[in-house]
Design a protein around this motif. Structure first.
Motif, mmCIF file in Angstrom:
data_model
loop_
_atom_site.group_PDB
_atom_site.id
_atom_site.type_symbol
_atom_site.label_atom_id
_atom_site.label_comp_id
_atom_site.label_asym_id
_atom_site.label_seq_id
_atom_site.Cartn_x
_atom_site.Cartn_y
_atom_site.Cartn_z
ATOM 1 N N THR A 161 -6.084 5.261 7.030
ATOM 2 C CA THR A 161 -7.008 5.484 7.933
ATOM 3 C C THR A 161 -8.061 6.730 7.761
ATOM 4 O O THR A 161 -9.189 6.614 8.071
ATOM 5 N N LEU B 123 -8.189 8.057 18.352
ATOM 6 C CA LEU B 123 -6.789 7.204 18.536
ATOM 7 C C LEU B 123 -5.940 7.652 17.200
ATOM 8 O O LEU B 123 -4.908 7.860 17.733
ATOM 9 N N TYR B 124 -6.453 8.097 15.954
ATOM 10 C CA TYR B 124 -5.630 8.094 15.095
ATOM 11 C C TYR B 124 -4.949 9.763 15.403
ATOM 12 O O TYR B 124 -4.119 10.140 14.762
ATOM 13 N N GLU C 268 -3.784 11.009 17.897
ATOM 14 C CA GLU C 268 -2.660 10.445 18.699
ATOM 15 C C GLU C 268 -1.425 10.100 17.832
ATOM 16 O O GLU C 268 -0.200 10.245 18.205
ATOM 17 N N GLN C 269 -1.896 9.393 16.890
ATOM 18 C CA GLN C 269 -0.758 8.473 15.970
ATOM 19 C C GLN C 269 -0.290 9.631 14.829
ATOM 20 O O GLN C 269 0.872 9.315 14.452
ATOM 21 N N LEU D 272 3.176 11.214 14.942
ATOM 22 C CA LEU D 272 4.486 10.551 14.753
ATOM 23 C C LEU D 272 4.593 9.934 13.123
ATOM 24 O O LEU D 272 5.518 10.076 12.526
ATOM 25 N N GLU D 273 3.402 9.412 12.604
ATOM 26 C CA GLU D 273 3.411 8.851 11.422
ATOM 27 C C GLU D 273 3.807 10.124 10.287
ATOM 28 O O GLU D 273 4.522 9.605 9.646
#
Length: 264
Positions: free
Chosen positions: A68, A125-126, A128-129, A132-133
């Motif tokens: 991404t 959006l990324y 926020e992710q 965790l990733e």
């Protein structure tokens, strides 16, 4: 009747000129020329930020769990290139008053708008992710790939030296990695890779004293810098996408004026 003026419907005396009204042809041409200069400069800025992002994270892209991040950076480069092309198309179409070029110009600016807005939204959006990733995948990448895959090994060494860190989460994790099973590592009794050392030298990783190696995990600094870059990408994408709206509106208004009022 000469191009540039026409008799208004229902009257035999009043002549409409190219300067009539707040959206006259001459006014729109003047504003669009200024706008296209701004669009050209914004294209350079957007493309430059995309290139800077790719270069800044080039060594570490292989450590990211998804593609991404690089996709967002490359999308900005494409959007910047399209914006530069659109600015040249716009200048040509406005100067020649060519409606076909103006149509192409409007659609290219629309494409830039969609790409920049998409990059902005995806970046948010990324952002926020990615926390965790990275926490789930980065440590596994360190433990499984270091000394096994050359690209990841070089990226991890570069990260540990640049960020002054050791291991993804903590330096003790190296004791459970594939690297620790290497015969040379066992023979030299190395506890951490040499890139963990405060002054990297051959076999300096034999001592895990805080005076010799870094104790902070790499994920913290890497996550911080990645989020900072995503914030920049999001701000640039969403912020400059507003600029394209003006180009679409101005280009459409000029196209309509030329089609309805100044045909020979």
């Amino acid at each position: 009747m000469a191009k540039g003026a026409e008799r208004l419907p229902g009257t035999s005396s009043r002549i409409r000129t190219r300067d009539d009204g707040c959206c006259s042809v001459n006014f729109l041409k003047y504003v669009l020329h200024i706008y296209n200069v701004v669009l050209f400069l914004s294209g350079l800025a957007v493309g430059g930020i995309g290139i800077w992002t790719v270069v800044a994270k080039h060594n570490y892209i292989s450590l990211l769990p998804t593609s991404t991040y690089p996709i967002l950076a490359y999308a900005l480069i494409v959007a910047g290139t399209l914006a530069i092309i659109a600015s040249w198309l716009g200048c040509g179409g406005v100067t020649s008053e060519n409606r076909c070029i103006l149509i192409v110009y409007i659609f290219v600016v629309m494409a830039v708008l969609v790409m920049e807005a998409g990059v902005g939204l995806m970046s948010r959006l990324y952002e926020e992710q990615v926390d965790l990733e990275l926490k789930v995948h980065l440590n596994r990448t360190f433990l499984d790939n270091y000394s096994v895959r050359s690209r990841e090994t070089a990226a991890i060494d570069a990260m540990q030296i640049e960020f002054k860190c050791c291991g993804a989460l903590r330096f003790e994790d190296w004791l459970h990695s594939e690297w620790s099973k290497d015969e040379e590592v066992i023979e030299n009794r190395s506890l951490v890779p040499d890139s963990c050392c405060k002054t990297p030298t051959l076999f300096c990783g034999r001592r895990d004293h805080p005076s010799n190696i870094q104790y902070t995990g790499c994920i913290y600094k890497f996550l911080e810098t990645t989020k900072d870059h995503l914030i920049i990408l999001g701000a640039v994408g969403l912020g400059l996408s507003v600029l394209e709206l003006f180009g679409i509106v101005l280009g459409t208004c000029l196209y309509i004026e030329l089609r309805h009022n100044f045909d020979d």
